[in-house]
Each structure stands twice: as C-alpha cells, then as structure tokens.
Scaffold this motif. Structure first.
Motif, short mmCIF file in Angstrom:
data_model
loop_
_atom_site.label_atom_id
_atom_site.label_comp_id
_atom_site.label_asym_id
_atom_site.label_seq_id
_atom_site.Cartn_x
_atom_site.Cartn_y
_atom_site.Cartn_z
N ALA A 147 49.13 29.31 58.02
CA ALA A 147 48.96 29.75 59.25
C ALA A 147 47.77 30.68 59.40
N PRO A 148 46.98 30.93 60.67
CA PRO A 148 46.00 31.51 60.70
C PRO A 148 45.71 32.88 60.09
N ASP A 149 46.65 33.69 60.22
CA ASP A 149 46.74 34.85 59.73
C ASP A 149 47.31 35.14 58.31
N ARG A 150 47.34 33.95 57.87
CA ARG A 150 48.00 34.23 56.32
C ARG A 150 47.17 33.20 55.50
N MET A 151 46.71 34.16 54.29
CA MET A 151 45.57 33.47 53.36
C MET A 151 46.52 32.87 52.12
N ARG A 152 45.86 31.54 51.59
CA ARG A 152 46.46 31.39 50.23
C ARG A 152 45.29 31.51 49.35
N VAL A 153 45.42 32.43 48.12
CA VAL A 153 44.39 32.92 47.43
C VAL A 153 44.64 32.71 46.04
N ALA A 154 43.80 32.07 45.43
CA ALA A 154 43.93 31.85 43.80
C ALA A 154 43.07 32.97 43.21
N VAL A 155 43.92 33.53 42.12
CA VAL A 155 43.22 34.62 41.47
C VAL A 155 43.28 34.48 39.92
N SER A 156 42.05 34.37 39.40
CA SER A 156 41.83 34.41 37.84
C SER A 156 41.67 36.01 37.60
N GLY A 157 42.40 36.24 36.24
CA GLY A 157 42.16 37.70 35.94
C GLY A 157 43.05 38.38 36.41
N ALA A 158 44.30 37.72 37.01
CA ALA A 158 45.17 38.49 37.92
C ALA A 158 45.95 39.86 36.89
N SER A 159 46.25 39.69 35.72
CA SER A 159 46.71 40.45 35.03
C SER A 159 45.97 41.66 34.61
N GLY A 160 44.68 41.70 34.97
CA GLY A 160 44.00 43.20 34.72
C GLY A 160 44.04 44.25 35.68
N PHE A 161 43.40 45.23 35.53
CA PHE A 161 43.33 46.52 36.10
C PHE A 161 43.51 46.31 37.58
N VAL A 162 42.27 45.48 38.10
CA VAL A 162 42.10 45.27 39.47
C VAL A 162 42.97 44.25 39.95
N GLY A 163 43.15 43.47 39.25
CA GLY A 163 43.89 41.91 39.41
C GLY A 163 45.33 42.19 39.92
N THR A 164 46.11 43.06 39.00
CA THR A 164 47.36 43.24 39.40
C THR A 164 47.68 44.06 40.64
N ARG A 165 47.03 44.90 40.84
CA ARG A 165 46.93 45.72 42.37
C ARG A 165 46.64 44.65 43.52
N LEU A 166 45.63 43.86 43.25
CA LEU A 166 45.20 42.82 44.19
C LEU A 166 46.34 41.96 44.67
N VAL A 167 46.96 41.33 43.46
CA VAL A 167 48.10 40.52 43.82
C VAL A 167 49.29 41.25 44.61
N ALA A 168 49.52 42.30 44.18
CA ALA A 168 50.64 42.94 45.03
C ALA A 168 50.12 43.37 46.49
N LYS A 169 49.01 43.72 46.59
CA LYS A 169 48.50 43.92 48.14
C LYS A 169 48.51 42.60 48.81
N LEU A 170 47.96 41.53 48.25
CA LEU A 170 48.13 40.29 49.02
C LEU A 170 49.71 40.00 49.56
N LEU A 171 50.43 39.98 48.43
CA LEU A 171 51.81 39.64 48.90
C LEU A 171 52.21 40.65 49.82
N SER A 172 52.14 41.87 50.00
CA SER A 172 52.33 42.77 50.79
C SER A 172 51.94 42.65 52.21
N GLN A 173 50.97 41.91 52.24
CA GLN A 173 50.20 41.65 53.57
C GLN A 173 50.72 40.16 54.10
N GLY A 174 51.62 39.78 53.30
CA GLY A 174 52.18 38.20 53.59
C GLY A 174 51.38 36.99 53.18
N HIS A 175 50.39 37.28 52.24
CA HIS A 175 49.65 36.12 51.99
C HIS A 175 50.19 35.38 50.74
N GLU A 176 49.84 34.30 50.45
CA GLU A 176 50.26 33.52 49.04
C GLU A 176 49.19 33.88 48.24
#
Length: 455
Positions: A147-176
């Motif tokens: 949907a226009p307000d929903r992103m689908r984001v591929a993330v490498s390095g998702a288990s790192g210090f920034v990546g873990t928080r990024l994944v949680a934030k994206l999910l909390s905002q309704g993104h895949e």
C-alpha cells in the motif's frame, strides 16, 4: 482428536477438516499448483505438514508463510493457542486459505482478500509477528505492491546495534521487513521475532537475497564485521571484505530486478571515519576522504554502492557517527566503569566525539528511505558534537558519578593496537545534508540524549 488428511488439490482436506473439527494434522503430498516460475512452488514428491490446534472462544488470524515458519498470533480467550508449521505453505495455503471456521476451529483467511507479502498469508493487525525462511520470498516478487503508506524494506546487517532497532521501528510503523541474513539462525537469535512488534518479517539466506529484493520499496545495507577490536591483518581484511561483498551482492540483485520492480532507494551505511581524524578541522559531506585504514574502508564501501545509482536507484550513503544507547556501542562499554566510580575520558579527552542517539540513527535511515531530498553522502551525527572530555563529564553528571580517572593512551593502544584510533582520535562532523533535507533531530545535545538513555 487427530485426523490424518491427504489431498492433491486441497479440497478433500478442507472437507475433512470441516467434518472433523477440533485439532488436525494435515499431510499433503505430490501437490501441484500453477505458480509460474516460482522455484518454491510444490513439486512431485514434496510433503507438506501442518499442525493445527483448535481455538475455543474468539479466534484470530493465522499468518502462513512457506518454509520453517515462526507464527505468533494474538491472544484468545481460550487457554488453547494455534500453531501452524509448514515445510511448504503453498499446499497449506491451498488447504486452509478458503476456511473461515466457526467456534472451536482455526480462522485462516487472506486479510483484505489478498495474498500477504512474503509468500504467505499476512498476519492480521492484532497478530504479534511473523518470521519465515528464504522460501517465503520466492513468490513475493510476483505479488502485489505494498500500500502507498506501507513500505517493504530489505535490511542487511539487521542483527547489529542499529539494525535491531531499525527492524523494530519499521514493524511498529506497519512496514514489512525482509532480513537479508548471512546466517538465518543467528539473525533470529539476535532479533527474537517473538519480542518484535506486530508485523511481517522474513529471514532470507544469501542464496535468496535476489528474490527477496524484487518488489521492495527500499533496501538498507548495514552489513559488516565489527571494527571495535584489535586489528590484525586478518581482521582488517574481514572488515573490508564483509562490507564490499554484501554491498556488491545487493547491487547485483538490484541489477537483476525487472525495471518496474527495483527498489526506489538504497541506504548504504558508511561512517564518519571516511574523513580521517583531526582535532581542528570540521567536516561536512563535501569533505574528501582521509588516508587512514578506516577512511579507505569507508571509501571502498561507498564505491561499491555507486553502480546502483546508474540503475535509476536513489542511493544514500549514511555516514554514521558514534551511535549511543544503553545496551551497546561506545556508551555500553563506558557505563560499567562510571557506575563503579572509576569513569573518565579515554586519552587526553581533547579528541572530537561526533555522536548520534540510536533513535536518530534509525530515524535518519527511515528518512532516507522516504525523503527524496536525501541523496548521496549524509552525515548521521547530531548537530552538536562534543569533545571526549565533555562527553564524559556529561555522562558523569547524568549518572551522578565523577569523571576523574582518564584511561591513558598507552593502555588503550596496548589493548586495541591500531584499532585504538577509534577512541583516541576523532573528527568534528556537521550534519548539513540531513538538516537541509528537513530532518528534525530528537536529540541535538549530549545531555538530552544521555538523560533519555539513562533515565
């Protein structure tokens, strides 16, 4: 009551499940479906196993994805919960998708009448989270755009210090989120899907990165070996190669995407180490690269991302400063000594400390995905850098501890060798590009950031 169901089309399984009710174990072999060129479509001899436990009371929506799937559904009024584990969910989808069973049954349906992104049924809004293996993404490339307000984001390095928080934030905002992992099991352990906000997350091993990137709104590349260690020749080679290899893999995957299915933006991490070190100079995004090892790593890392611009993708080179939060990074290493009343600056304290709160680091990644004004090099640092001595004084004030015991240069050099440049030398960095693009920092001053982190 357990029932064994065998079906080639899914129809018999549906009818049998309706007749028997309650709990069921389904096995479907030699299932065939028309799924185009999907390499994960069922083939002769494949066996699909599903275990379903009946839910009494209010029912929720089950998210089904191909592969070894983690599903966490919303709580119900019953002590029973439902679990669906599929080696391949195409057959499970064929069996269960038409069902909307009543009390005492499982409720599995396509939300909004569409297949969920990630190759399976999408979790309902009340569901906790979904994670699946690489098989879940193969048919998603042929799925509908988000949907226009929903992103689908591929993330490498998702288990790192920034990546873990990024994944949680994206999910909390309704993104895949699609996690491009080097090791799926390690990534799952680091991210702990059961603790993440509601949403859809798929874990993808390197062999499936290309399939996972097709149809994504954006890609975030944070992958790379940690640098806060003693640099042996082997470690230095790994620091360089890990970043180049991951970036090149992403660039190759994007080049292989159909033109209309390429991501609009790629956020490629880099670091303020790009500029080298200085106690007197100030660096904005227009400054040239330095000449030390980290400068060369950052320049090569950014260079590997360059070809993606020629593919019509907006590329943001996010030069991260020292990311601050309680549970990791530089601050995580400094806290124990301060809490023991033995804190103080590293070295003479005169070196610059260009920092950024982890919330703003994540905010800048998301801003880079959505704001077309963000392009090229972007310094991910707070507007007010400080010197190491000032940082330690602010940390002492926040903790109610003194900052009186500096760690001498020779001790850090003995511990880290060449890697000691990370803490004994620094650079004063300005975040001109982020401010010009309109990004609003949550934490502009070190006292405010530390107060938030340590309160």
């Amino acid at each position: 009551m357990m029932a064994a169901l065998t079906s080639h089309s899914g129809v018999a399984g549906v009818q049998a499940l309706r007749r028997r009710g309650g709990s069921a174990s389904a096995s479907t072999s030699n299932a065939r479906a028309s799924h185009g060129s999907d390499p994960c479509a069922p083939r002769g001899g494949d066996v699909y196993n599903a275990n379903v436990r009946g839910v009494r009371g209010s029912t929720g929506t089950v998210a089904v994805a191909r592969g070894d799937t983690f599903v966490k559904s919303r709580k119900t009024t019953s002590t029973d919960t439902h679990t669906l584990s599929c080696r391949r969910a195409l057959a499970a989808r064929a069996v269960f998708a038409p069902l909307a069973l009543q009390r005492g049954r499982i409720d599995v349906r396509r939300q909004g009448g569409t297949q969920g992104q990630g190759g399976g049924l999408r979790a309902g809004a009340a569901d906790r989270g979904v994670s699946s293996t690489p098989r879940a993404v193969a048919s998603a490339a042929q799925g509908a755009a988000p949907a226009p307000d929903r992103m689908r984001v591929a993330v490498s390095g998702a288990s790192g210090f920034v990546g873990t928080r990024l994944v949680a934030k994206l999910l909390s905002q309704g993104h895949e989120v699609r996690v491009l992992a080097r090791d799926v099991k390690s990534a799952r352990r680091a991210l702990r899907p059961e603790s993440l906000p509601s949403g859809t997350i798929t874990f993808v091993d390197p062999s499936q990165w290309s399939a996972a990137i097709v149809g994504c709104t954006g890609v975030v590349n944070l992958a790379g070996e940690p640098i806060s260690t003693r640099w042996s020749p082997t470690i230095k080679a790994e620091i360089m190669a890990s970043r180049i290899k991951a970036t090149k893999r992403i660039a190759d995957a994007i080049e292989a995407c159909p033109l209309d299915r390429r991501p609009a933006a790629v956020v490629n991490a880099s670091a303020v180490g790009f500029y080298g070190t200085s106690e007197t100079a100030t660096f904005d995004e227009s400054a040239p690269a330095g000449s030390d090892f980290l400068s060369k790593v950052c320049a090569a890392w950014e260079g590997a991302a360059g070809p993606m611009e020629k593919l019509g993708v907006r590329v943001v080179l996010l030069r991260l400063g020292i990311v601050l939060d309680r549970d990791g990074g530089a601050l995580g290493k400094m806290l124990p000594t301060f809490q023991l009343f033995a804190g103080g600056p590293m070295g003479d304290g005169a070196q610059w400390f260009s920092w950024v709160h982890r919330e703003d680091a994540v905010g800048l990644v998301i801003e880079s995905l959505t704001n077309s004004a963000m392009t090229g090099p972007v310094n991910a640092t707070a507007p007010n850098p400080v010197r190491m001595g000032e940082m330690c004084e602010a940390l002492g004030r926040t903790l109610g501890r003194p900052s009186w015991l500096p760690v001498p240069d020779f001790a850090i050099q003995a511990l880290l060798g060449e890697g000691s440049t990370l803490v004994l030398q620094g650079q004063r960095v300005e975040c001109s590009a982020a401010l010009n693009a309109g990004y609003k920092f949550k934490y502009e001053r070190i006292d405010d950031a530390l107060e938030n982190i340590l309160r």
